[in-house]
Design a protein around this motif. Sequence first.
Motif, PDB file in Angstrom:
ATOM      1  N   THR A  62      19.990 104.367 132.570  1.00 39.12           N
ATOM      2  CA  THR A  62      19.094 104.532 133.976  1.00 39.12           C
ATOM      3  C   THR A  62      19.976 104.363 135.223  1.00 39.12           C
ATOM      4  OG1 THR A  62      17.341 103.302 132.920  1.00 39.12           O
ATOM      5  CG2 THR A  62      17.020 103.555 135.014  1.00 39.12           C
ATOM      6  N   GLY A  63      19.622 105.509 136.241  1.00 39.65           N
ATOM      7  CA  GLY A  63      20.245 105.870 137.280  1.00 39.65           C
ATOM      8  C   GLY A  63      19.963 104.777 138.448  1.00 39.65           C
ATOM      9  N   LEU A  64      18.856 104.371 138.594  1.00 42.37           N
ATOM     10  CA  LEU A  64      18.043 103.381 139.530  1.00 42.37           C
ATOM     11  C   LEU A  64      17.223 102.610 138.793  1.00 42.37           C
ATOM     12  CD1 LEU A  64      17.919 102.524 142.586  1.00 42.37           C
ATOM     13  CD2 LEU A  64      16.126 104.201 142.790  1.00 42.37           C
ATOM     14  N   ILE A  65      17.060 101.242 139.071  1.00 42.70           N
ATOM     15  CA  ILE A  65      15.998 100.343 138.391  1.00 42.70           C
ATOM     16  C   ILE A  65      15.365  99.928 139.868  1.00 42.70           C
ATOM     17  CG2 ILE A  65      15.768  98.062 137.572  1.00 42.70           C
ATOM     18  CD1 ILE A  65      18.308  98.775 135.841  1.00 42.70           C
ATOM     19  N   VAL A  66      14.062 100.108 139.611  1.00 44.74           N
ATOM     20  CA  VAL A  66      13.394  99.436 140.388  1.00 44.74           C
ATOM     21  C   VAL A  66      12.479  98.222 139.862  1.00 44.74           C
ATOM     22  CG1 VAL A  66      11.112  99.839 142.314  1.00 44.74           C
ATOM     23  CG2 VAL A  66      12.789 101.672 141.733  1.00 44.74           C
ATOM     24  N   THR A  67      12.611  97.269 140.399  1.00 43.25           N
ATOM     25  CA  THR A  67      12.201  96.024 139.522  1.00 43.25           C
ATOM     26  C   THR A  67      10.548  95.814 139.645  1.00 43.25           C
ATOM     27  OG1 THR A  67      11.967  94.275 141.634  1.00 43.25           O
ATOM     28  CG2 THR A  67      14.240  94.673 140.650  1.00 43.25           C
ATOM     29  N   GLU A  68      10.124  95.154 138.826  1.00 41.08           N
ATOM     30  CA  GLU A  68       8.715  94.550 138.917  1.00 41.08           C
ATOM     31  C   GLU A  68       8.386  94.363 140.103  1.00 41.08           C
ATOM     32  OE1 GLU A  68       8.733  90.606 136.765  1.00 41.08           O
ATOM     33  OE2 GLU A  68      10.779  91.672 136.328  1.00 41.08           O
ATOM     34  N   ALA A  69       7.048  94.570 140.806  1.00 44.73           N
ATOM     35  CA  ALA A  69       6.717  93.853 142.108  1.00 44.73           C
ATOM     36  C   ALA A  69       7.021  92.449 142.328  1.00 44.73           C
ATOM     37  CB  ALA A  69       5.350  94.270 142.270  1.00 44.73           C
TER      38      ALA A  69
END
Length: 390
Positions: A62-69
């Motif tokens: 995965t290139g970019l991980i956006v976390t859980e809110a």
Amino acid sequence: MTLVKEDQQLSPIAPLLQPLTIRGMTIPNRLVMAPMTRSFCPDNLPGDDVVGYYQRRGEGGTGLIVTEAIGTDHPAAVGDTGLGEMNLPLFAGQDTVDAWARVVRAVHPTGAKIIPQLWHQGPMRMPNAEAPAFSPSGHYGDPEKAADYYIEKAKLIAATDMPVPSDEEIADVVEGFGRAAAQAMAAGFDGLALHGAHGYLIDSFLWEETNRRTGRWGGDRSQRTSFAVEVIKACRRAIGEDKPLIFRFSQWKQQDFRARLAETPQELEEILGPLADAGVDLLEASVRYFNTPAFPKESDLSLAGWAKKLTGKLTGAVGGIGFSKGMYDTMSSSSDGANNLPLVLERFEAGEFDIVSVGRALLHDPYWVRKARLGEPLPAFNPLSLTCLT
């Protein structure tokens, strides 16, 4: 350890494997892990299991991980939404900074970038002894329009006392977003994302059904962006000029899947223009199916496509990628894996969006990106994976 990549030029999704620079952050490919709440943070802190969870997604390509809110320190920021969503993370002091710093340190060696998504649940939060739910006009919406699986809880939330906050109380919430953004930078994150969709607090200021205020924080469509604009500015001050800021928005709400912020491109521009000017670098358009035409009478352009056309900003597509059903169609049933990446590629290469956010598929399988890159069969989705630890 980062997985060895095969020759990307031979991959069936080669165009999505190109890097992208967003302000001072360069991601190695366009495949992004969408933020997904799992309620695995006892005492509001990520533990070893959460560290490993995000590390594996980085190892999987995965290139970019956006976390859980992650909630702010406002007393009504997070809690139970009636769906059992407890054990939610917060940015609320040095302990939370230190805990998330461990996550960041585990992800970076994989080659992925990682940013947190900040939120405040607003009218979607069940009231408790600490604080009532927080909504611009003390209004939830019409619970009869909520999704079937959620309607009973929606009625409970709508029936509770939800006071109308003062201008000063709203300003305090804005400052809380700024504090959370500063703590995210102290933890070493590569940028920041804001949850401005799905009926949560920022979105509830944008939506006329829940924002009936006049004056500083309400009014017409453009004036209803004031809260989001101030949150964006507070976060921009906290993260500086080099870090990217991503803003997720949606037409639909959990209170009403048929809700629309804008009926025409011109109305959408009235909303997105001020957000773009305030400091957003990328607008992520959350729809139930990524290629649904936003304004069918105008064209078959997606919501992400219109956002890019109207603002000139980078945009992201999310919704149903890798599956035959949308997320809210799989709350109680499985969905077969569906390789709809050729459809994604068609619109990506046409310039409609710049990143592709993948949710349930990456929740279910940390190596989904690697499988997609190799052209391997994509896994089906089981709703039990909503509580997975893999």
